[in-house]
Design a protein around this motif. Sequence first.
Motif, PDB file in Angstrom:
ATOM      1  N   MET A  59      -4.905  25.721  42.683  1.00 54.65           N
ATOM      2  CA  MET A  59      -5.788  24.769  41.982  1.00 54.65           C
ATOM      3  C   MET A  59      -5.029  24.173  40.785  1.00 54.65           C
ATOM      4  SD  MET A  59      -8.541  23.291  41.981  1.00 54.65           S
ATOM      5  CE  MET A  59      -8.923  22.038  40.817  1.00 54.65           C
ATOM      6  N   SER A  60      -5.200  22.910  40.572  1.00 60.13           N
ATOM      7  CA  SER A  60      -4.467  22.239  39.501  1.00 60.13           C
ATOM      8  C   SER A  60      -5.396  21.907  38.342  1.00 60.13           C
ATOM      9  CB  SER A  60      -3.885  20.955  40.058  1.00 60.13           C
ATOM     10  OG  SER A  60      -3.664  20.064  39.007  1.00 60.13           O
ATOM     11  N   THR A  79      -3.926  20.425  35.340  1.00 62.63           N
ATOM     12  CA  THR A  79      -3.254  19.504  34.415  1.00 62.63           C
ATOM     13  C   THR A  79      -4.100  18.267  34.177  1.00 62.63           C
ATOM     14  OG1 THR A  79      -1.301  20.128  35.619  1.00 62.63           O
ATOM     15  CG2 THR A  79      -1.074  18.395  33.971  1.00 62.63           C
ATOM     16  N   ALA A  80      -4.477  17.676  35.291  1.00 56.68           N
ATOM     17  CA  ALA A  80      -5.179  16.406  35.201  1.00 56.68           C
ATOM     18  C   ALA A  80      -6.512  16.558  34.463  1.00 56.68           C
ATOM     19  CB  ALA A  80      -5.384  15.842  36.592  1.00 56.68           C
ATOM     20  N   PRO A  81      -7.318  17.555  34.813  1.00 57.59           N
ATOM     21  CA  PRO A  81      -8.565  17.709  34.057  1.00 57.59           C
ATOM     22  C   PRO A  81      -8.297  17.836  32.561  1.00 57.59           C
ATOM     23  CG  PRO A  81      -8.601  19.128  35.958  1.00 57.59           C
ATOM     24  CD  PRO A  81      -7.257  18.499  35.936  1.00 57.59           C
ATOM     25  N   ALA A  85      -5.797  16.580  30.873  1.00 54.62           N
ATOM     26  CA  ALA A  85      -5.434  15.272  30.345  1.00 54.62           C
ATOM     27  C   ALA A  85      -6.663  14.389  30.201  1.00 54.62           C
ATOM     28  CB  ALA A  85      -4.410  14.618  31.259  1.00 54.62           C
ATOM     29  N   PHE A  86      -7.491  14.416  31.232  1.00 58.84           N
ATOM     30  CA  PHE A  86      -8.726  13.633  31.176  1.00 58.84           C
ATOM     31  C   PHE A  86      -9.562  14.053  29.992  1.00 58.84           C
ATOM     32  CE2 PHE A  86      -8.341  12.378  35.743  1.00 58.84           C
ATOM     33  CZ  PHE A  86      -8.412  11.017  35.503  1.00 58.84           C
ATOM     34  N   ALA A 129     -16.991   6.504  14.157  1.00 56.38           N
ATOM     35  CA  ALA A 129     -17.488   5.166  13.867  1.00 56.38           C
ATOM     36  C   ALA A 129     -18.997   5.148  13.714  1.00 56.38           C
ATOM     37  CB  ALA A 129     -17.057   4.208  14.972  1.00 56.38           C
ATOM     38  N   ARG A 166     -17.638  10.451   6.772  1.00 57.38           N
ATOM     39  CA  ARG A 166     -17.215   9.492   5.768  1.00 57.38           C
ATOM     40  C   ARG A 166     -15.733   9.194   5.904  1.00 57.38           C
ATOM     41  NH1 ARG A 166     -19.026  11.403   0.446  1.00 57.38           N
ATOM     42  NH2 ARG A 166     -16.893  12.076   0.196  1.00 57.38           N
ATOM     43  N   LEU A 167     -15.427   7.940   6.035  1.00 59.92           N
ATOM     44  CA  LEU A 167     -14.034   7.534   6.154  1.00 59.92           C
ATOM     45  C   LEU A 167     -13.454   7.397   4.756  1.00 59.92           C
ATOM     46  CD1 LEU A 167     -14.569   4.855   8.895  1.00 59.92           C
ATOM     47  CD2 LEU A 167     -13.373   7.004   9.172  1.00 59.92           C
ATOM     48  N   PHE A 187      -2.787  10.633  37.946  1.00 61.37           N
ATOM     49  CA  PHE A 187      -3.700  11.747  37.730  1.00 61.37           C
ATOM     50  C   PHE A 187      -4.153  12.333  39.057  1.00 61.37           C
ATOM     51  CE2 PHE A 187      -4.557  10.144  33.302  1.00 61.37           C
ATOM     52  CZ  PHE A 187      -4.003  11.260  32.696  1.00 61.37           C
ATOM     53  N   PHE A 240      -3.535  16.029  40.062  1.00 59.92           N
ATOM     54  CA  PHE A 240      -4.727  16.809  40.359  1.00 59.92           C
ATOM     55  C   PHE A 240      -4.571  17.560  41.672  1.00 59.92           C
ATOM     56  CE2 PHE A 240      -9.194  17.183  41.698  1.00 59.92           C
ATOM     57  CZ  PHE A 240      -9.708  17.803  40.565  1.00 59.92           C
ATOM     58  N   THR A 247      -0.223  19.858  41.590  1.00 56.32           N
ATOM     59  CA  THR A 247       0.545  20.619  40.619  1.00 56.32           C
ATOM     60  C   THR A 247      -0.095  21.953  40.272  1.00 56.32           C
ATOM     61  OG1 THR A 247      -0.566  19.564  38.799  1.00 56.32           O
ATOM     62  CG2 THR A 247       1.457  18.550  39.559  1.00 56.32           C
TER      63      THR A 247
END
Lengths: 221, 174, 989, 469
Positions: A1-2, A4-6, A8-9, A23, A28-29, B113, B117, B120
Amino acid sequence: MSWTAPLAFAGCVLCIGMGVVVAESDVRLPGNNQGYEPEQPIHFSHRVHAGELGMDCLACHFAAEQSRHAGIPSLDVCMGCHTHVTSGFDAVLEERDVAKAEGREPRRIVSPELRKLYDAMGLDDDLEPIPGAEAKPIEWVRVHGIADYVYFDHRVHVARDLACEQCHGPVQSMERVRQESDLSMGWCIDCHRASPAEPGAVGMVGAEPKHVSIDCVRCHY
Amino acid sequence: MSRRIHVAHYTSEQRLLGAVKGCRDAGLHVLDVRSPYPIHGLDELVGIPRSRLPIACLVGGVTGLGLATWFQYWTSATDWPIDVGGKPFDSLPAFAPVAFEVTILLAGLATVFGLLFRTTRLRAEIPEDELRVTDDRFVLVAVRPDADVSDAALARLWIATEAVHTSEYVEDER
Amino acid sequence: MADTDRTDDLILPVEGDGASRRSFLKLAGFGVASAALAGCTRGPTRLVVPRPTGAEGVVPGRPYWIATTCGGCEAACGVLAKCRDGRPIKLEGNPQHGVSRGGLCAVGQASLLDLYDGRLVDGAQLRGSAVEWSALDDEMRTALTASRGRTRLLTRTLTSPSTRAWVARLEKQHGVRHVEWDPRSASALLDAHKACFGVRAVPQMRLERARVLVAFDADFLGTWLSPVELAKRYRAGRNPDGGAVSRHIQLESRLSLTGCAADERFAIAPWEQRAALSAICARLAEHAGRKPPFDLVPDAPRPDDLVRIADELWAARGGGAVLLCGSDDPGAQGLAAYANDLLGAYGDDGVLNLGARSGIRRGDDGALAQLVADMAAGEVDVLIVDGLDPLYELPGELGFRDAVTNVGLVVTTSAQPDELHSVADAVAPVPHALACWNDSQQTAGEYSLCQPTVPALRSARTLRASLAAWLGDSREDRELLRDHWRTEIAPRLARNVPFDAFFDRVLHDGFVASSGEGVLGVSLDAGALAELLRTAAPAAPAGDGLALVLHANVAVPEGRHAHNPWLQEVPDPLTTIVWDNAACLAPETAARLGVKPDDVVRVGPDLELPVRVVPGQDPRVVAVALGYGVSGTDRFSRIGPSWLEGRLTVQEGGTVGSRAAELLSFDADGLRWNGRAVDVVGTGESVEVAATQDHHRLEVPEHLAPKRGAVRDAVLITDLKTLQEDPAHALHRHHVPESTLWPDDHVTTGPRWGMAIDLAACNGCSGCVVACQAENNVPVVGKDEVRRHREMTWLRIDRYFVGHGDDLRTVHQPMMCQHCENAPCETVCPVLATVHSEDGLNQQVYNRCVGTRYCANNCPYKTRRFNWFEYERADELRNLALNPDVTVRSRGVMEKCSMCVQRIQEGKAESSRTGDPLADGAVKTACQQSCPADAIAFGDLNDPESSVAQLVRGPRAYTVLEELNVAPGVTYLADVRNAPKSAAEKSHG
Amino acid sequence: MDSHAFERVIDGDKNLTQVTEDVFSPLEKRGTGRWWTAFLVAASALFLGLVAIGYQVYTGIGTWGLNRTVGWGFDITNFVFWVGIGHAGTLISAVLLLFRQKWRTSINRAAEAMTIFAVMCAGIFPLIHMGRPWLAHWVFPYPNPRGPLWVNWRSPLLWDVFAIGTYFTISALFWYVGLVPDLATARDRARGIRKRILSLFSLGWNGSARSWSRHEIACVLLAGLATPLVVSVHSVVSTDFATAVIPGWHATLFPPYFVIGAVFSGFAMVLTLMLIARKVMHFEDYITPRHIGAMCKILCFTGTIVGLAYMTEFFTAWYSAAPYEQFVFMNRAAGPMAWAFWIMVSCNVIAPQLLWFRKVRTSLAAVFVLALVINVGMWFERFVIIVTSLHRDFLPSAWSAYIPTSIEIATLIGSFGLFFTLFLLFCRFVPMIAAAEIKTVIRDRRASDDAPPAALPVGAAGVDERRAA
């Protein structure tokens, strides 16, 4: 099972989400001084003056009608009343009672805060000028500060019968003045967009004037 | 339930392809093939389904196109229309370049991606004897369904297909 | 920008010292100082410091106007000082003022900055050390008493009647002799009038009456006498849109602004003036049937043209013809007076009026020479000098420097530490005109008042107050002034009004005029005229030598203006150079000498100057501007940004430009500016002169010129005759119908601000340039930055030469942001920092700008200015001149003309406050307001009745680069040339 | 350029093991003296550039020689130059992949790396050319408390932001995706910390057929995306000029002209780098004279098109009868900056014509010199377009000159420093040749070279061990 992508998302979503939260939320900015409530050199109570005594804002901040600045009143404006009122009413009553009890004329009571005013004016306890003393200005701490490239004009807003509270909040209930609004550009723009154009107003986008101008040069020049 | 996995190493693509055929003839089910470079024609032999990456790519692209076009229109013509150089608020032709770039960007991101997904593993354990797969070895991974194929037949198969190294292990099937 | 203090509140010169400045803070009242308080989490705490006691009529943030009088030069134009929070921030012409009528020149505009000059002397000085005024007064009283009859007062022309009264008292009481002298002397003119008519005065010049105006070396639109007044009057006589247009012919040796404006112009050498005038006089006398009372001077240049000019003059005689002469040659002045007399110019309806003679030039070169002689002879014990720096202004050959050592006590009133300070025993500094009481008499019946607009920034006293103190009258200056007005002026001008009411009214108005001065009937003394012509005439230089023509520049006319950085950075409208003077040569002369622009030449014995090539100049002269090379101007050495490759504006110990006064000549008849024979030789060196323009012609370089399009049509010139007969085709321009691909979804219902600039009226005087700089906080960037073409002026005056020889036309075109409807700059800004406003303005939002400069690249007019560095704002005192209503731009942002949007917003805000609609003309841009020629109109293009809309519809209207379809909001009106009448008409004349 | 021109992609009769060894062993050794020398020179140039940029950002854009008329000079010239350089990499990796040009495999990894580094160099300039670079984030349309105030989608500079951003992202992803199998090779040859780092970056690549299949599809998809992208990027860059009103910029010819120019300059830079790399890294067998020759033909072709574009510009100006346009081109060829124009023409149009000759194409020294000349010429092309168009536009009063300052020159040097520093690091730490792809092109010839094993190595013990475990 990978995964990485999740990951990154999730990272991307988090970044965008944080942006939106910053925003949209109360975060407070830098540069946003909302809620600023500094100590002032004289404990002047807007609650007493504007609230209890019901004085009109423009009575002291008269410049707001004619000028872009509302202006901090000069000391002689204060002296207009405080030549006569030198202390809180309670203290005066108390002194009257004490004086009555002691069988003498009531003395003039000068509150410690007003003493600062008289000192600045160079007046003694009898409010007579102290020889050689010059009037010194009071260094108030500015509460509502906007950037130097923003030109806000009080006079136009007063002319359109905008209540002072709309921007400054319930000053009549503030012991010490607090910055109520965030004074951000978005805050200005929101109000301008929500306010209908003056009758006979000029220069609105589209055939019909929709709202008060949000031209850049309305404030920036 | 467990199954026995057989691994055989080869030194060339031809031998590997021969071995794949040999395995299938011998009744072994070829699970995977590992090679230093992509080998064409293996997909059918090994039974790899058609990739859905192009779909991810398309979806990403369409999303990008729609999102960018809408966002540009919304910010320029709806949210805060500003007269810029006398151009109309909805200057659609001027929005084309950004819409195109965002299309490509999202299509590309979706593809990558999607790839990541599906393929890897961050903590992959490469067996010590398979390290040469990325160099010059070709590895065939097959499973022996039950006991249809005898050990001897298997050994013959490996010799016949010129395997340089074999191993087997039992995998617990979930 | 975010972390700088708000300039409108920054009244306190933080590093300033001296009690007066601190007390000024208190008086100035409302202010904010910034202080970083420890432990504060919200950035620096900003303090608000209201004045302890409110001042009447001063509302924080609200401008108020004080009518007063300009102290920039003797012309004494009426100004309105715009004040905020107790200090003046801008000077504008007083539209009601009888002399200047709302105009104000560059020098006047910039004089505001001198008020905030921190280098001026603060308090009295005696023998180099600061003393109490009383100590100085005691010394002076003793000296005056002791030196009875041996005291001289040397001043410029004193225009202040009250001061003159005190001078008269001084003369009476102590036998002091008063000598008046002007660096820009009109002595020859005065002497000629004295000789011919018995009146030593400059006549009032009612140029609006002139139908034919011939001027000899008189730069009346630029530097001669009272340029603002004369430009107003000149303009009134030239209205190509329906009104009369005078014929203006200029004969001059160098190219002057007035020459640029002329319909016809001839270059003549200084020694040819008498001959030319003589030829005109002869022809006029022939018409008049008289015989000239003098011998004609032979060898006039261009005799046919002179005859034609004389004929034109004659045709307009009796009121419409005038001949102005700015020459320093009394003989030429005498001839001019004779010609004017023949033409009836001194008559009741004439242009010249000796009755209402001008009070702004009384200087007497002869008296000055006598003074120096007296000093040299040891006959002067006390010398009081006011407003002059003779050591700078006079040539060494006059011997002032030696003579002054014989004087026991030298007193100067100059507040600027000048050369005279080095020999002066006492300094009694005078205040700036904006910080004192004063008065001024422009003509016999016109008086202006000058009142303080700001509390004293330094201890100073007017000459009047000083004289009074030395005469034992220690009243306040205001009282001295009022006293004079009560006793002398009010009785004449306001017999039936109580004095206080009269005085208050004059204070409010800034001036008062009597209801008309009679015309002084004069008759010419022919004998005196013949005598004048026997004076030595300028001679042609021998051999290859050139005749030197010394002149004043428009921006830095005299040495006393050299300390003003605004003026130093005004590009000279003829050479476009800044921070320098140059040796101007005609192209053929430069070619003959083998020098190119920027080559250094030696003029005379030791004056080294860079060369500028000016077409139209007489090839036999070299023109050099006075007013440069003032000691102490190395204060500006670091005025620009300092960085790795940056160069100093002026070397430490050096001067801005070079002093040419050494080449003035002084002969028996007075000071000579022109005609000295000098050798001009190249030194082989060259320097990079800072000029704002590299290419000077409307024509593109010949070898690069496309077949059609060799001339850029930025400036259109039309002929008056064509304009009147066929206005529709006056411009020879193919009108491009407006077409657009885009739907017009930006309908606006309100005003569209626009501008119309009349090129026929604009004479390039550059008053608008300084007005814009003062109004919009445009920084001074120094010589090096201008050399790198990084001048910051929002409004520039493009100067183009077009044509050659007699057809050479020099045009000036004010160029600023054109506020295009389809602005190319807006489309390309990535961050929406420049977009269009609903009322047609091209907005530049400094705080949004990230500084890609793409907008500037895409501007076809190149009017955008970029803040390449954080430009110098270190002078806290000078910062008081900043306009609080305009953001001070930080580095890295673009800026440009905003059409004075702060004024538009002020107008709108006031209209909203009072409920009255904004009337046409209620909002004036700074450039429009100051223009002495009323060349700029501003208003709502959507209102068909507005003055600008009417101009835009006129036949002369065009937009620059119309074919780009950027739809500029600025319209130009073509220059008009009143060409010589045709041969047929000539014969009628 | 078809693959038949290549009998063999690489020289030297390599088998798979040798390819791996050739490509990966340099990465596992210490840097050579030559590498260190080159690296130090490049890093010094980079340092110089950083100092220059630091000084400029601290002091102001005024430290550049720009003025009110010429608002862009070296900054945008360098930007366009570097973006252009990048294009060859994408072209080699994407377009030639789609056209199944097998010879690309030797050079595509390095060319792609060059793309990424060139785009990084390019990206610096729009950032530092801003007057207030610390506010550069304002070009992104993010929600903000200013209204919110968005961005101007009509501005080509904003298009640039998206184009360059997308281009960099897609190029980097494409490069990385292609790199994964080779990183896995490196991983499998390494030990210790190096192995762990490489494990992370190689994403568990095990060479399975499934991975290869998806990998190849992803590469084709990315190539398909990168191909229109690369065309769009320089087209967008050209719109910085083409959409402006300035004569000399305002031309519809610009997009194709810029794209072909970019390819031209990019191939010149690829050649420059490859000729150096094959010597320094001993890749003579991989980057063969046939590769060089192929690239020379591309150079000759694109250079001629660039020459055609120059002529077209002049023709358009003449035919338009627009005096401003005509003047700009007269001024370009004969005005005060004509020297730059003639450098451009001689380097870009005349010099590449030598490549028609086989002798020139086969002389590596000549090709190297020509590549350098073309690099110079293409830098001048951008300089000529930007500066000569700006310095004399509409109103003669505003005409002026442009003289770069030392800071600008240092910044240009610094950008080369950055480029070469990154490239040298790339040579040392990343397989410079796409080994896996090379292996696909040699496999047909090397199939039966391996001797069959003498006996079956028994792996039964392995089975037992695993079972026991």
